[in-house]
Scaffold this active site. Sequence first.
Site, mmCIF file in Angstrom:
data_model
loop_
_atom_site.group_PDB
_atom_site.id
_atom_site.type_symbol
_atom_site.label_atom_id
_atom_site.label_comp_id
_atom_site.label_asym_id
_atom_site.label_seq_id
_atom_site.Cartn_x
_atom_site.Cartn_y
_atom_site.Cartn_z
ATOM 1 N N GLU A 287 -7.444 -8.967 -4.229
ATOM 2 C CA GLU A 287 -8.844 -9.391 -4.185
ATOM 3 C C GLU A 287 -9.241 -10.208 -5.397
ATOM 4 O OE1 GLU A 287 -7.779 -6.356 -3.428
ATOM 5 O OE2 GLU A 287 -8.418 -6.007 -1.356
ATOM 6 N N HIS B 274 -15.332 4.049 1.593
ATOM 7 C CA HIS B 274 -15.409 2.962 2.579
ATOM 8 C C HIS B 274 -16.812 2.782 3.155
ATOM 9 C CE1 HIS B 274 -11.137 2.337 2.538
ATOM 10 N NE2 HIS B 274 -11.122 1.644 3.639
HETATM 11 C C1 LIG Z 1 -8.208 -2.800 -2.112
HETATM 12 C C2 LIG Z 1 -8.163 -2.706 -0.645
HETATM 13 N N1 LIG Z 1 -8.126 -3.838 0.069
HETATM 14 C C3 LIG Z 1 -8.076 -3.767 1.426
HETATM 15 C C4 LIG Z 1 -8.074 -2.570 2.067
HETATM 16 C C5 LIG Z 1 -8.021 -2.504 3.589
HETATM 17 N N2 LIG Z 1 -6.731 -1.986 4.005
HETATM 18 C C6 LIG Z 1 -6.559 -0.676 4.248
HETATM 19 S S1 LIG Z 1 -4.983 -0.298 4.526
HETATM 20 C C7 LIG Z 1 -4.476 -1.882 4.362
HETATM 21 C C8 LIG Z 1 -3.032 -2.217 4.476
HETATM 22 C C9 LIG Z 1 -2.224 -1.591 3.397
HETATM 23 O O1 LIG Z 1 -0.869 -1.707 3.660
HETATM 24 P P1 LIG Z 1 0.224 -0.912 2.853
HETATM 25 O O2 LIG Z 1 -0.174 -0.786 1.432
HETATM 26 O O3 LIG Z 1 1.518 -1.564 3.101
HETATM 27 O O4 LIG Z 1 0.217 0.547 3.463
HETATM 28 P P2 LIG Z 1 0.405 1.016 4.971
HETATM 29 O O5 LIG Z 1 -0.939 0.974 5.618
HETATM 30 O O6 LIG Z 1 1.383 0.116 5.610
HETATM 31 O O7 LIG Z 1 0.880 2.427 4.882
HETATM 32 C C10 LIG Z 1 -5.570 -2.696 4.094
HETATM 33 C C11 LIG Z 1 -5.499 -4.143 3.949
HETATM 34 C C12 LIG Z 1 -8.148 -1.417 1.268
HETATM 35 N N3 LIG Z 1 -8.199 -0.191 1.810
HETATM 36 N N4 LIG Z 1 -8.178 -1.509 -0.082
#
Ligand SMILES: Cc1ncc(C[n+]2csc(CCOP(=O)(O)OP(=O)(O)O)c2C)c(N)n1
Lengths: 326, 339
Positions: free
Chosen positions: B63, B132
């Site tokens: 971000e 959230h």
């Molecule tokens: C700082 C932040 N940006 C965006 C999000 C929205 N978001 C939630 S989960 C996710 C994907 C994260 O992927 P990863 O870290 O690979 O974990 P996974 O969900 O695959 O277990 C996103 C973009 C968030 N929760 N926090």
Amino acid sequence: MNRLDAETRRSLLRDMIFVRRFEERCAQLYQQTKIRGFLHLYVGEEAIACGVGHLLSDDDAAVGTYREHGHALMKGVPPGAVMAEMFGRVDGCSGGRGGSMHLFDAGRRFYGGNAIVGGGLPLAVGLALGDKLAGRERVTVCFFGEGAVAEGEFHESMNLAALWQLPVLFACENNLYAMGTALTRSEASTDIALRAITYGMPSWPTDGMDVEEVVAATRRALSYVRTGAGPAFVEYRTYRFRAHSMYDPERYRDKAEVAEWRHRDPITILLERMVADGEIDDADAARAAIEAEVDAEIDTAVEFADASPVEDVADLERHLYAEAPR
Amino acid sequence: MSEIRDMTGREAMREAMSAAMRADPRVFLMGEDVGEYGGCFAVSMGMLEEFGPERIRDTPLSESAFVGAGIGAAIAGMRPIVEIMTVNFSLLALDQIMNNAATLRHMSGGQVGVPLVIRMTTGGGRQLAAQHSHSLDGWYAHIPGIKVVAPGTIEDFRWMLQRALDDPDPVIVFENGALYNASGPVPDTDPGVPLERAVVRRPGRDLSLVTFGGTLPLCLAAADELAAEGIEAEVVDLRSLRPLDDATIMASVQATHRAVVVDEGWRSVGISAEVAARIMEQAFYDLDAPVGRVATAEIPLPYPDHLERAAMPSVAKVVAAARAAMQGRVADPGEVVTA
Ligand SMILES: Cc1ncc(C[n+]2csc(CCOP(=O)(O)OP(=O)(O)O)c2C)c(N)n1
């Protein structure tokens, strides 16, 4: 080959089946609107939480993400308390205030349940710093997805932990997708384990679908961390079989790719190996027997959650600051 | 004559972005999952297909870097629309927003402007728990150097964005998540309301309900209920939180002599406090009652539905606060919480 004895295998098998069935029950309960909000399931990735959890002692701490049911269960948080949390009830492990993404159990040193990607990493560094300063010999394991590797907090935390030689195990669950973004579309350099080395800590990738490999890689990493020399990093290569959360049309990946990975199901891999080694006669029968057992435990957890009351609205403003014992 | 069509907030914002991108090659969209995934709330669904990956740019989970890159690209002559998935994650980019976007023009002595639009989803009420569910619209409005707007009607979802893109300074657009699925009438041509203007959405003589964004529909519903008991509430939609349109607010309060400010943010030090203070400064002698406030309880939002609802503004709470204003008092907190 990193083979474990039959008894350990049996226990890991049961753990993985437990987490799998627990998650599948959560999906049903979500359809029934018993669980609300965001729900992220761990189906396909069970070998990691179960394999790592197997090597942690009660004194070690764990920090997870919003996909943390399996990690909480493996840290010993009772299934009923996890389920009640998702029902938003007072007997939930966070008193019902947190829900699926915020499971906490301070007594068992499970520190969340963090829904901000990368948000748990600095916290893990601090937990380990506290232990080091107090002269306690214990480890903090920090689980996070590969998506977090793009965040500044990841890099800052890696450096700090290595600089101060803190007892952290960075456990990266690389399931190849951060929501709809494939690793290859978000990282210029996709060898995550290699990149961790540049921070000055031992690091290696391992097969996150093979629980015996998970245990071997984690054991190696933990034995380094436990010497007090500093943090270590393990990249667990895995895959989530289901959608990112409950509202994901999965436009970003091929059905064929998912099917391909489903052939590498961590539960099946271990079961088949146990059959090959003569530890189990009939894989299907063995699995069915374990499923029946864990389903009964999960039923009990659901009943416990259902019977637990909702919190009195008069207590709405509690838990903002420390309160005097009541 | 402009045609009127019904559409959802999601469709309206997609149309606004697509129209801007067709009209101006400098405009591009970047953010997490805006392309291949179609947007976390499906707002940009289909835009990758029309505009291609250069202009619909998926970003990593970075971000701070991509918001900062938006600032840089704006300085370099582009007109970026940066989407931050939700306001909750904007906190990781706050340094870029506050220390770069908001300050560059001033600290460069007017040389470096930042014509950037940052869009983010905001609001609670969906059982997404403490991390959230933030509503920080008013909190961002504290920062001089950026403009903060919050569409509360589908018409504004369609037409505010172009005004924001035309602005030479950084504009943050807060889109309440509940409004993506809501639908409403949208004129085919720009209704021409300036970005910074508040609008009276419902006229009324007895009191002014001052609000914006996600609580606008709630105030309109409360006004209906109040009308049934003979209280005619005027509903003022702020639209812009920085700058605030004092003239429209005061004109309403001077006519009704009573005001209740409704905001989904926390009460203390929030936008409701700012609006109430301005009414006190500029219309004190017109008031027949202290200015009332309905805001969110001072806690991180809890997960359980009954607690979350108890914490947030509701039609019943607005009605209770309005009734109290009609009696020349403010509703006491208990009266509002149990309403
Ligand atoms: C700082 C932040 N940006 C965006 C999000 C929205 N978001 C939630 S989960 C996710 C994907 C994260 O992927 P990863 O870290 O690979 O974990 P996974 O969900 O695959 O277990 C996103 C973009 C968030 N929760 N926090």
